[in-house]
Design a protein around this motif. Structure first.
Motif, PDB file in Angstrom:
ATOM      1  N   ASN A  53       5.325 -33.083  11.344  1.00  0.00           N
ATOM      2  CA  ASN A  53       5.579 -32.727  12.700  1.00  0.00           C
ATOM      3  C   ASN A  53       5.039 -34.062  13.475  1.00  0.00           C
ATOM      4  O   ASN A  53       4.034 -34.577  13.566  1.00  0.00           O
ATOM      5  CB  ASN A  53       4.845 -31.758  13.188  1.00  0.00           C
ATOM      6  N   MET A  54       6.127 -34.504  14.486  1.00  0.00           N
ATOM      7  CA  MET A  54       5.745 -35.938  15.104  1.00  0.00           C
ATOM      8  C   MET A  54       5.616 -35.360  16.502  1.00  0.00           C
ATOM      9  O   MET A  54       5.750 -36.544  17.567  1.00  0.00           O
ATOM     10  CB  MET A  54       6.850 -36.929  15.196  1.00  0.00           C
ATOM     11  N   THR A  55       5.514 -34.308  16.980  1.00  0.00           N
ATOM     12  CA  THR A  55       5.609 -33.887  18.365  1.00  0.00           C
ATOM     13  C   THR A  55       4.248 -34.373  19.007  1.00  0.00           C
ATOM     14  O   THR A  55       4.523 -34.817  20.350  1.00  0.00           O
ATOM     15  CB  THR A  55       5.419 -32.165  18.576  1.00  0.00           C
ATOM     16  N   VAL A  56       3.047 -34.461  18.598  1.00  0.00           N
ATOM     17  CA  VAL A  56       1.991 -35.108  19.166  1.00  0.00           C
ATOM     18  C   VAL A  56       2.163 -36.615  19.403  1.00  0.00           C
ATOM     19  O   VAL A  56       1.911 -37.115  20.491  1.00  0.00           O
ATOM     20  CB  VAL A  56       0.764 -34.729  18.394  1.00  0.00           C
ATOM     21  N   THR A  57       2.778 -37.157  18.460  1.00  0.00           N
ATOM     22  CA  THR A  57       3.169 -38.674  18.666  1.00  0.00           C
ATOM     23  C   THR A  57       3.958 -38.917  19.700  1.00  0.00           C
ATOM     24  O   THR A  57       3.850 -39.746  20.536  1.00  0.00           O
ATOM     25  CB  THR A  57       3.840 -39.079  17.337  1.00  0.00           C
ATOM     26  N   TYR A 108       4.785 -40.763  25.146  1.00  0.00           N
ATOM     27  CA  TYR A 108       5.328 -40.411  26.419  1.00  0.00           C
ATOM     28  C   TYR A 108       4.358 -40.531  27.508  1.00  0.00           C
ATOM     29  O   TYR A 108       4.556 -41.296  28.394  1.00  0.00           O
ATOM     30  CB  TYR A 108       5.788 -38.856  26.495  1.00  0.00           C
ATOM     31  N   LEU A 109       3.012 -40.335  27.346  1.00  0.00           N
ATOM     32  CA  LEU A 109       2.109 -40.398  28.431  1.00  0.00           C
ATOM     33  C   LEU A 109       1.639 -41.832  28.496  1.00  0.00           C
ATOM     34  O   LEU A 109       1.436 -42.584  29.779  1.00  0.00           O
ATOM     35  CB  LEU A 109       0.809 -39.626  28.054  1.00  0.00           C
ATOM     36  N   ALA A 110       1.688 -42.635  27.064  1.00  0.00           N
ATOM     37  CA  ALA A 110       1.225 -44.047  27.368  1.00  0.00           C
ATOM     38  C   ALA A 110       2.406 -44.968  28.281  1.00  0.00           C
ATOM     39  O   ALA A 110       2.226 -45.900  28.547  1.00  0.00           O
ATOM     40  CB  ALA A 110       1.382 -44.436  25.700  1.00  0.00           C
ATOM     41  N   VAL A 111       3.601 -44.502  28.214  1.00  0.00           N
ATOM     42  CA  VAL A 111       4.654 -45.150  28.998  1.00  0.00           C
ATOM     43  C   VAL A 111       4.924 -44.672  30.361  1.00  0.00           C
ATOM     44  O   VAL A 111       4.851 -45.378  31.226  1.00  0.00           O
ATOM     45  CB  VAL A 111       6.130 -45.206  28.285  1.00  0.00           C
ATOM     46  N   VAL A 170       9.414 -31.941  17.159  1.00  0.00           N
ATOM     47  CA  VAL A 170      10.046 -33.365  16.970  1.00  0.00           C
ATOM     48  C   VAL A 170       9.607 -33.785  15.589  1.00  0.00           C
ATOM     49  O   VAL A 170       8.393 -33.604  15.184  1.00  0.00           O
ATOM     50  CB  VAL A 170       9.245 -34.430  17.712  1.00  0.00           C
ATOM     51  N   LEU A 171      10.541 -33.689  14.742  1.00  0.00           N
ATOM     52  CA  LEU A 171      10.224 -33.855  13.075  1.00  0.00           C
ATOM     53  C   LEU A 171      10.368 -35.053  12.524  1.00  0.00           C
ATOM     54  O   LEU A 171       9.939 -35.362  11.344  1.00  0.00           O
ATOM     55  CB  LEU A 171      11.360 -32.968  12.420  1.00  0.00           C
ATOM     56  N   VAL A 221      11.631 -38.938  17.637  1.00  0.00           N
ATOM     57  CA  VAL A 221      10.761 -39.196  18.944  1.00  0.00           C
ATOM     58  C   VAL A 221      11.435 -40.195  19.829  1.00  0.00           C
ATOM     59  O   VAL A 221      11.524 -39.998  21.129  1.00  0.00           O
ATOM     60  CB  VAL A 221       9.646 -39.967  18.216  1.00  0.00           C
ATOM     61  N   PHE A 222      12.438 -40.679  19.436  1.00  0.00           N
ATOM     62  CA  PHE A 222      13.085 -41.655  20.299  1.00  0.00           C
ATOM     63  C   PHE A 222      14.167 -40.928  21.286  1.00  0.00           C
ATOM     64  O   PHE A 222      14.316 -41.012  22.407  1.00  0.00           O
ATOM     65  CB  PHE A 222      14.029 -42.628  19.443  1.00  0.00           C
TER      66      PHE A 222
END
Length: 141
Positions: free
Chosen positions: A2-6, A11-14, A74-75, A80-81
């Motif tokens: 799971n890539m949701t936290v990434t 998102y926050l970093a950008v 997000v898997l 992610v993109f």
């Protein structure tokens, strides 16, 4: 995996630095416009500029945090993109719309101020002229 936290962290970093950069750029470059809107009153223009920046941060960072949540997990990396492109695209559109709304409002204020300046004489009249008699009618006889 799971890539949701990434996705959330990216998102926050950008989004947060993007919001800060836009606010600083608008504040710095908008000062001249605000000074003109407020007839050269720099102190008032600077105060309004600071208030606009605070409002801009509250509105946009609030939107960024509310828009953080994702419906579906997000898997993978392509997910992610895809999620980031939608989220960041909407944030950038929101930043642009708020900027255009601010410019529109202050342009209306500026135009009203300029119209008032054009209708007010630069100096008060110092005398009142008496009405002039009308010339006699001449019918060409």
């Amino acid at each position: 995996m799971n890539m949701t936290v990434t996705t959330y962290l990216t998102y926050l970093a950008v989004a947060v630095p993007l919001t800060i950069w836009v606010a600083r750029t608008l504040s710095h470059n908008g000062r001249i416009f605000l000074v003109d809107v407020f007839d050269g009153n720099e102190a008032f223009a600077d105060a309004v500029n600071r208030l606009l920046v605070v409002g801009f941060y509250l509105l946009n960072l609030g939107f960024v945090t509310l828009f953080l949540r994702s419906k579906d997990p997000v898997l993978n990396a392509s997910g992610v993109f895809e999620a980031l492109s939608v989220k960041l695209g909407i944030v950038m559109l929101m930043l642009g719309c708020i900027h255009l709304a601010n410019v529109w409002v202050f342009n209306k204020i500026r135009r009203r101020s300029q119209a008032e300046r054009l209708t007010t004489p630069p100096v008060p009249a110092n005398a009142v002229l008496a009405p002039q008699p009308e010339p006699p009618l001449n019918y060409g006889y």
